[in-house]
Design a protein around this motif. Sequence first.
Motif, mmCIF file in Angstrom:
data_model
loop_
_atom_site.group_PDB
_atom_site.id
_atom_site.type_symbol
_atom_site.label_atom_id
_atom_site.label_comp_id
_atom_site.label_asym_id
_atom_site.label_seq_id
_atom_site.Cartn_x
_atom_site.Cartn_y
_atom_site.Cartn_z
ATOM 1 N N ILE A 3 1.183 -1.045 -0.001
ATOM 2 C CA ILE A 3 -0.141 -0.171 -0.003
ATOM 3 C C ILE A 3 0.861 1.106 0.138
ATOM 4 O O ILE A 3 1.618 1.805 0.739
ATOM 5 C CB ILE A 3 -0.925 0.538 1.379
ATOM 6 N N HIS A 5 0.853 5.506 0.079
ATOM 7 C CA HIS A 5 -0.086 6.594 -0.197
ATOM 8 C C HIS A 5 1.228 7.873 0.273
ATOM 9 O O HIS A 5 2.286 7.696 0.427
ATOM 10 C CB HIS A 5 -1.084 6.013 1.327
ATOM 11 N N ALA A 31 -5.891 -0.695 3.694
ATOM 12 C CA ALA A 31 -5.115 0.081 3.091
ATOM 13 C C ALA A 31 -6.723 1.044 3.316
ATOM 14 O O ALA A 31 -5.880 2.030 4.198
ATOM 15 C CB ALA A 31 -5.742 0.266 1.707
ATOM 16 N N VAL A 35 -4.871 3.577 6.089
ATOM 17 C CA VAL A 35 -4.190 4.953 4.886
ATOM 18 C C VAL A 35 -5.364 6.407 6.308
ATOM 19 O O VAL A 35 -6.202 5.678 6.531
ATOM 20 C CB VAL A 35 -4.532 4.655 3.918
ATOM 21 N N PHE A 41 -4.141 6.059 -2.370
ATOM 22 C CA PHE A 41 -3.517 5.667 -2.013
ATOM 23 C C PHE A 41 -3.272 4.539 -3.612
ATOM 24 O O PHE A 41 -4.911 4.425 -4.000
ATOM 25 C CB PHE A 41 -4.164 4.450 -0.661
ATOM 26 N N PRO A 68 -5.571 7.279 -7.872
ATOM 27 C CA PRO A 68 -5.747 6.468 -6.663
ATOM 28 C C PRO A 68 -6.352 5.090 -6.959
ATOM 29 O O PRO A 68 -7.759 5.223 -7.492
ATOM 30 C CB PRO A 68 -5.616 7.254 -5.578
ATOM 31 N N GLY A 72 -8.098 6.563 2.085
ATOM 32 C CA GLY A 72 -8.203 6.205 3.727
ATOM 33 C C GLY A 72 -9.979 6.723 3.758
ATOM 34 O O GLY A 72 -10.417 8.113 3.792
#
Length: 88
Positions: A3, A5, A31, A35, A41, A68, A72
């Motif tokens: 993952i 981010h 994630a 995140v 992410f 992405p 999150g």
Amino acid sequence: MLIVHTDTTGFVYVTRPTLEALRDHSLETIALKDVPEGYPFWLVGEAEIPTDRTFRNAWEVPEDWGPPDGYGSRFNTFEEIEDAQDKQ
């Protein structure tokens, strides 16, 4: 899979989920939990991460990764995420 981010300054974070977490949850669910809320992410393979760590504080998310894979969530536990997903 990893993952990746970023934060508001563009700093890049790489998270390697544990095998235990992956056994019980999808990478996307991990994630969503790990995140920070609202941060983008990407779910990527090990080969996507630079091996030269000399300038790791200058890493950027490559444009060819595209948009992405998610953002999150506000939830801090797997149970909260799974409850929210069940309600959708």
